[in-house]
Design an enzyme around this catalytic site. Structure first.
Site, PDB file in Angstrom:
ATOM      1  N   LYS A   9     -12.321  -6.777  -9.659  1.00 41.86           N
ATOM      2  CA  LYS A   9     -11.000  -7.023 -10.211  1.00 41.86           C
ATOM      3  C   LYS A   9     -11.061  -7.304 -11.717  1.00 41.86           C
ATOM      4  CE  LYS A   9      -9.367  -8.919  -5.816  1.00 41.86           C
ATOM      5  NZ  LYS A   9      -8.785 -10.109  -5.160  1.00 41.86           N
ATOM      6  N   TYR A  49      -1.631  -2.739  -2.177  1.00 38.27           N
ATOM      7  CA  TYR A  49      -1.288  -4.064  -1.643  1.00 38.27           C
ATOM      8  C   TYR A  49       0.040  -4.063  -0.887  1.00 38.27           C
ATOM      9  CZ  TYR A  49      -5.177  -6.036  -4.273  1.00 38.27           C
ATOM     10  OH  TYR A  49      -6.436  -6.337  -4.748  1.00 38.27           O
ATOM     11  N   ASN A 112     -10.419 -14.155  -7.776  1.00 39.03           N
ATOM     12  CA  ASN A 112     -11.582 -14.224  -6.905  1.00 39.03           C
ATOM     13  C   ASN A 112     -12.532 -13.032  -7.021  1.00 39.03           C
ATOM     14  OD1 ASN A 112     -10.287 -12.260  -5.394  1.00 39.03           O
ATOM     15  ND2 ASN A 112      -9.786 -13.615  -3.695  1.00 39.03           N
ATOM     16  N   HIS A 115     -12.554  -7.323  -4.327  1.00 36.15           N
ATOM     17  CA  HIS A 115     -11.816  -6.947  -3.119  1.00 36.15           C
ATOM     18  C   HIS A 115     -12.738  -6.083  -2.283  1.00 36.15           C
ATOM     19  CE1 HIS A 115      -8.740  -5.259  -0.461  1.00 36.15           C
ATOM     20  NE2 HIS A 115      -9.385  -4.122  -0.646  1.00 36.15           N
ATOM     21  N   GLU A 126      -8.004   2.860   1.877  1.00 43.85           N
ATOM     22  CA  GLU A 126      -8.245   2.475   0.489  1.00 43.85           C
ATOM     23  C   GLU A 126      -9.106   3.506  -0.238  1.00 43.85           C
ATOM     24  OE1 GLU A 126      -7.815  -2.341   1.094  1.00 43.85           O
ATOM     25  OE2 GLU A 126      -9.809  -1.447   1.246  1.00 43.85           O
TER      26      GLU A 126
END
Length: 149
Positions: A9, A49, A112, A115, A126
């Site tokens: 990310k 998402y 975080n 992913h 994905e």
């Protein structure tokens, strides 16, 4: 061999942690089969998402995920989806054990670092969102016999 989708990310990129995280994944014995450094368009982030659409955090998530470049990847390995979920640690870094990517390197759920697909169906979806078939390499690594029987 199973395949999974992974994404470093914007916070991982901005903090200079790509090498550290990729090194952990590669040292585990997983094999990269596709990588792309990109800035995600808003429409693609919203599709990725989509299951969170309508939730209060959705607009902030989309803004964050489109705020800078990410590294999207496809990795291959024996039981890699479960293995990567374990390596990443829980979504909330405060609950992630030391030794995991999030437990060692992240501080907040909203930042975080990584992913990873949560199952075979999401991995397929994905991967298809971010990669064309010709971008995914099918290659033999001479070290493979040293990782699996």
């Amino acid at each position: 061999m199973e395949r999974t989708f992974l994404m470093l990310k914007p916070d991982a990129v901005q903090r200079g942690l790509m090498g550290e995280i990729l090194g952990r994944i590669e040292a585990k014995g997983y094999k990269p089969v596709a990588m792309k450094f990109m800035r995600i368009p808003k429409e693609l982030a919203e599709r990725h998402y989509a299951e969170h659409k309508g939730k209060g955090f959705f607009p902030g998530l989309i803004e964050y995920m489109t705020s800078g470049p990410v590294l999207v990847m496809v990795w291959e390995g024996d039981n890699i989806i479960m293995g990567m979920r374990s390596m990443m640690g829980k979504t909330n870094p405060q609950d992630a054990p030391l030794g995991t990517i999030r437990g060692d390197l992240a501080q907040q759920t909203g930042r975080n670092l990584i992913h990873g697909s949560d199952g075979p169906e999401s991995a397929k979806r994905e991967i298809e969102l971010f990669f064309n078939d010709y971008e995914i390499q099918d290659w033999k690594r001479s070290l493979d016999p040293w990782f699996t029987e």
